[in-house]
Design an enzyme around this catalytic site. Structure first.
Site, PDB file in Angstrom:
ATOM      1  N   GLY A 104      -1.619 -18.325   5.297  1.00 56.43           N
ATOM      2  CA  GLY A 104      -0.972 -17.257   6.087  1.00 56.43           C
ATOM      3  C   GLY A 104      -1.785 -15.972   6.109  1.00 56.43           C
ATOM      4  O   GLY A 104      -2.944 -15.949   6.500  1.00 56.43           O
TER       5      GLY A 104
ATOM      6  N   THR B  60      10.616 -27.599   3.879  1.00 55.22           N
ATOM      7  CA  THR B  60       9.508 -26.893   4.515  1.00 55.22           C
ATOM      8  C   THR B  60       8.493 -27.886   5.063  1.00 55.22           C
ATOM      9  O   THR B  60       8.308 -28.964   4.506  1.00 55.22           O
ATOM     10  CB  THR B  60       8.802 -25.920   3.546  1.00 55.22           C
ATOM     11  OG1 THR B  60       7.805 -25.165   4.268  1.00 55.22           O
ATOM     12  CG2 THR B  60       8.119 -26.678   2.390  1.00 55.22           C
TER      13      THR B  60
ATOM     14  N   ASP C 283      12.643 -18.949   3.560  1.00 55.34           N
ATOM     15  CA  ASP C 283      12.191 -18.254   4.758  1.00 55.34           C
ATOM     16  C   ASP C 283      11.489 -17.002   4.264  1.00 55.34           C
ATOM     17  O   ASP C 283      12.032 -16.275   3.415  1.00 55.34           O
ATOM     18  CB  ASP C 283      13.337 -17.911   5.721  1.00 55.34           C
ATOM     19  CG  ASP C 283      12.779 -17.737   7.131  1.00 55.34           C
ATOM     20  OD1 ASP C 283      12.124 -18.683   7.627  1.00 55.34           O
ATOM     21  OD2 ASP C 283      12.961 -16.661   7.718  1.00 55.34           O
TER      22      ASP C 283
ATOM     23  N   GLU D 172      15.024 -25.351  14.483  1.00 50.55           N
ATOM     24  CA  GLU D 172      14.829 -24.111  15.231  1.00 50.55           C
ATOM     25  C   GLU D 172      15.355 -22.930  14.412  1.00 50.55           C
ATOM     26  O   GLU D 172      16.508 -22.946  13.962  1.00 50.55           O
ATOM     27  CB  GLU D 172      15.586 -24.204  16.565  1.00 50.55           C
ATOM     28  CG  GLU D 172      14.664 -23.897  17.763  1.00 50.55           C
ATOM     29  CD  GLU D 172      15.478 -23.548  18.981  1.00 50.55           C
ATOM     30  OE1 GLU D 172      16.354 -24.363  19.312  1.00 50.55           O
ATOM     31  OE2 GLU D 172      15.250 -22.474  19.552  1.00 50.55           O
TER      32      GLU D 172
ATOM     33  N   LYS E 163      -1.835 -16.103  -8.192  1.00 51.35           N
ATOM     34  CA  LYS E 163      -0.868 -15.794  -7.113  1.00 51.35           C
ATOM     35  C   LYS E 163       0.513 -16.269  -7.528  1.00 51.35           C
ATOM     36  O   LYS E 163       1.507 -15.566  -7.345  1.00 51.35           O
ATOM     37  CB  LYS E 163      -1.292 -16.452  -5.787  1.00 51.35           C
ATOM     38  CG  LYS E 163      -0.222 -16.275  -4.706  1.00 51.35           C
ATOM     39  CD  LYS E 163      -0.517 -16.974  -3.391  1.00 51.35           C
ATOM     40  CE  LYS E 163       0.646 -16.814  -2.433  1.00 51.35           C
ATOM     41  NZ  LYS E 163       0.462 -17.498  -1.128  1.00 51.35           N
TER      42      LYS E 163
ATOM     43  N   LYS F 200       2.317 -26.435   4.588  1.00 52.10           N
ATOM     44  CA  LYS F 200       1.531 -27.064   3.504  1.00 52.10           C
ATOM     45  C   LYS F 200       1.323 -26.096   2.330  1.00 52.10           C
ATOM     46  O   LYS F 200       1.396 -26.476   1.163  1.00 52.10           O
ATOM     47  CB  LYS F 200       0.154 -27.497   4.022  1.00 52.10           C
ATOM     48  CG  LYS F 200       0.177 -28.710   4.943  1.00 52.10           C
ATOM     49  CD  LYS F 200      -1.244 -29.334   5.043  1.00 52.10           C
ATOM     50  CE  LYS F 200      -1.277 -30.429   6.095  1.00 52.10           C
ATOM     51  NZ  LYS F 200      -1.494 -29.848   7.446  1.00 52.10           N
ATOM     52  N   GLY F 201       1.071 -24.815   2.649  1.00 51.34           N
ATOM     53  CA  GLY F 201       0.810 -23.828   1.588  1.00 51.34           C
ATOM     54  C   GLY F 201       2.032 -23.641   0.725  1.00 51.34           C
ATOM     55  O   GLY F 201       1.964 -23.628  -0.508  1.00 51.34           O
ATOM     56  N   LYS F 202       3.179 -23.547   1.361  1.00 52.15           N
ATOM     57  CA  LYS F 202       4.428 -23.379   0.588  1.00 52.15           C
ATOM     58  C   LYS F 202       4.695 -24.636  -0.239  1.00 52.15           C
ATOM     59  O   LYS F 202       5.061 -24.560  -1.412  1.00 52.15           O
ATOM     60  CB  LYS F 202       5.608 -23.195   1.528  1.00 52.15           C
ATOM     61  CG  LYS F 202       5.729 -21.888   2.245  1.00 52.15           C
ATOM     62  CD  LYS F 202       7.096 -21.909   2.942  1.00 52.15           C
ATOM     63  CE  LYS F 202       7.308 -20.802   3.886  1.00 52.15           C
ATOM     64  NZ  LYS F 202       8.655 -20.870   4.495  1.00 52.15           N
TER      65      LYS F 202
HETATM   66  O1  LIG Z   1      -0.170 -15.017   3.353  1.00 52.43           O
HETATM   67  C1  LIG Z   1       0.918 -15.487   3.151  1.00 52.43           C
HETATM   68  N1  LIG Z   1       1.237 -15.838   1.866  1.00 52.43           N
HETATM   69  C2  LIG Z   1       2.455 -16.312   1.542  1.00 52.43           C
HETATM   70  O2  LIG Z   1       2.712 -16.638   0.388  1.00 52.43           O
HETATM   71  C3  LIG Z   1       3.412 -16.428   2.599  1.00 52.43           C
HETATM   72  N2  LIG Z   1       4.688 -16.848   2.655  1.00 52.43           N
HETATM   73  C4  LIG Z   1       5.061 -16.762   3.969  1.00 52.43           C
HETATM   74  N3  LIG Z   1       4.045 -16.289   4.681  1.00 52.43           N
HETATM   75  C5  LIG Z   1       3.999 -16.027   6.122  1.00 52.43           C
HETATM   76  O3  LIG Z   1       5.297 -16.062   6.665  1.00 52.43           O
HETATM   77  C6  LIG Z   1       5.452 -17.263   7.437  1.00 52.43           C
HETATM   78  C7  LIG Z   1       6.703 -17.912   6.953  1.00 52.43           C
HETATM   79  O4  LIG Z   1       7.408 -18.346   8.033  1.00 52.43           O
HETATM   80  P1  LIG Z   1       8.530 -19.416   7.661  1.00 52.43           P
HETATM   81  O5  LIG Z   1       9.247 -18.981   6.420  1.00 52.43           O
HETATM   82  O6  LIG Z   1       9.326 -19.743   8.872  1.00 52.43           O
HETATM   83  O7  LIG Z   1       7.647 -20.645   7.222  1.00 52.43           O
HETATM   84  P2  LIG Z   1       6.880 -21.709   8.123  1.00 52.43           P
HETATM   85  O8  LIG Z   1       7.432 -21.699   9.521  1.00 52.43           O
HETATM   86  O9  LIG Z   1       5.422 -21.477   7.942  1.00 52.43           O
HETATM   87  O10 LIG Z   1       7.304 -23.089   7.419  1.00 52.43           O
HETATM   88  P3  LIG Z   1       8.808 -23.586   7.164  1.00 52.43           P
HETATM   89  O11 LIG Z   1       9.091 -23.340   5.693  1.00 52.43           O
HETATM   90  O12 LIG Z   1       9.737 -22.802   8.065  1.00 52.43           O
HETATM   91  O13 LIG Z   1       8.758 -25.058   7.508  1.00 52.43           O
HETATM   92  C8  LIG Z   1       4.276 -18.163   7.084  1.00 52.43           C
HETATM   93  O14 LIG Z   1       3.955 -19.017   8.153  1.00 52.43           O
HETATM   94  C9  LIG Z   1       3.209 -17.161   6.816  1.00 52.43           C
HETATM   95  O15 LIG Z   1       2.695 -16.701   8.022  1.00 52.43           O
HETATM   96  C10 LIG Z   1       3.010 -16.078   3.900  1.00 52.43           C
HETATM   97  N4  LIG Z   1       1.772 -15.604   4.182  1.00 52.43           N
HETATM   98 MG   LIG Z   2       9.455 -21.607   9.789  1.00 49.16          MG
END
Ligand SMILES: O=c1[nH]c(=O)c2ncn([C@@H]3O[C@H](COP(=O)(O)OP(=O)(O)OP(=O)(O)O)[C@@H](O)[C@H]3O)c2[nH]1
Ligand SMILES: [Mg+2]
EC number: 3.6.1.66
Length: 197
Positions: free
Chosen positions: A155, A8, A71, A42, A177, A11-13
Site C-alpha cells: 500500500g 480479506t 477495514d 462491495e 512494522k 495479500k499484504g494484510k
Molecule cells: O501502506 C499501507 N500499509 C498498511 O499496513 C495498510 N493497511 C491498509 N492500507 C491501505 O488501505 C487500503 C485498505 O483498504 P481495505 O481495508 O478495503 O483493504 P483492501 O481492499 O486492500 O482488502 P480487503 O481487506 O478489503 O479485502 C489498502 O489497500 C492500502 O491501500 C495500508 N497501506
Molecule cells: Mg477493501
C-alpha cells in the site's frame, strides 16, 4: 492448530494476520486461501466500521463461524483526511498501490514538512454467528515522505514515516512494522478473545 477466517483478499494484510496469529498458535485463513473463489464484497459503508462489519458478517454467515475483517486506510491531515475510506482505490479501479502513491505524492508536493502529518487506521470487526459484531480500532501516527523508499510491506508503506522513526514503513523490517502498526495496535485489543478460540 486452531483456525480463523480473516475476510480479506489483500495479500499484504493476509501475510501480517498470519504472522500475528501464529504467535497465538492460530492459523489465519484469508479469502485467498479458500478452495472456492469468494465474490468481492462491495464496501458500501460510510465508515471503516461499517465496511469491516460488511466483510466480517457476510463471510461469517456464509461459513457459519467466527470471522475477522479489517477495514483500514491512510488518513492525511493536509488532504482533509483523504484517501481515508477510499485508500484502496484512491487512484481508481482496479486498485493499484503505485498509482495510489503517485496520486498522494502529487497532491502533497507543495505541502511543507511541518504539515505532512498522517495516520494509518485499522478497524477490526469480529463477527460470530448469533452474536453482536464487535470492533477494535488501532492507529499508527506518522507523516508523509516526499518520495517513496523501501520495498517491504504494501500500500502506502513506502511513503509513510512512523512517528519516532526516520525511515518509511516499507524500509522497516516486517517484524518491526508488526510491532508498531495500526493493525498490531488493533489486534492487541483482541488478545483476550483470541485465547478463547
Ligand atoms: O501502506 C499501507 N500499509 C498498511 O499496513 C495498510 N493497511 C491498509 N492500507 C491501505 O488501505 C487500503 C485498505 O483498504 P481495505 O481495508 O478495503 O483493504 P483492501 O481492499 O486492500 O482488502 P480487503 O481487506 O478489503 O479485502 C489498502 O489497500 C492500502 O491501500 C495500508 N497501506
Ligand atoms: Mg477493501
Amino acid at each position: 492448530m486452531k483456525k480463523i477466517i480473516v475476510a480479506t483478499k489483500n495479500k499484504g494484510k493476509a501475510k501480517e494476520f498470519k504472522e500475528f496469529f501464529a504467535s497465538f498458535d492460530i492459523q489465519a485463513i484469508s479469502l485467498l486461501d479458500l478452495p472456492e473463489s469468494i465474490p468481492d464484497i462491495e464496501e458500501t459503508g460510510t465508515t471503516f466500521e461499517e465496511n469491516a462489519a460488511l466483510k466480517a458478517e457476510q463471510i461469517s454467515e456464509r461459513f457459519n463461524t467466527a470471522v475477522i475483517a479489517d477495514d483500514s486506510g491512510l488518513i492525511i491531515d493536509a488532504l482533509n483526511g483523504r484517501p481515508g475510506l477510499f485508500s484502496a482505490r484512491y487512484a481508481g479501479e482496479p486498485t493499484n498501490d503505485q498509482a495510489n502513491i503517485d496520486k498522494v505524492l502529487q497532491e502533497m508536493q507543495d505541502v511543507p514538512d511541518q504539515d505532512r502529518h498522517a495516520r494509518f487506521i485499522c478497524v477490526l470487526a469480529i463477527a460470530q454467528p448469533g452474536e453482536e459484531t464487535t470492533f477494535n480500532t488501532g492507529y499508527c501516527e506518522g507523516y508523509i515522505h516526499r518520495n517513496q523508499k523501501g520495498d517491504h510491506g504494501f500500500g502506502y508503506d513506502p511513503i509513510f514515516i512512523p512517528k519516532g522513526y526516520d525511515v518509511t514503513m516499507a524500509e522497516l523490517d516486517p517484524d518491526k512494522k508488526n510491532q508498531i502498526s495500526h493493525r498490531k495496535n488493533a489486534i492487541d485489543q483482541l488478545e483476550k478473545w483470541l485465547h478463547t478460540l
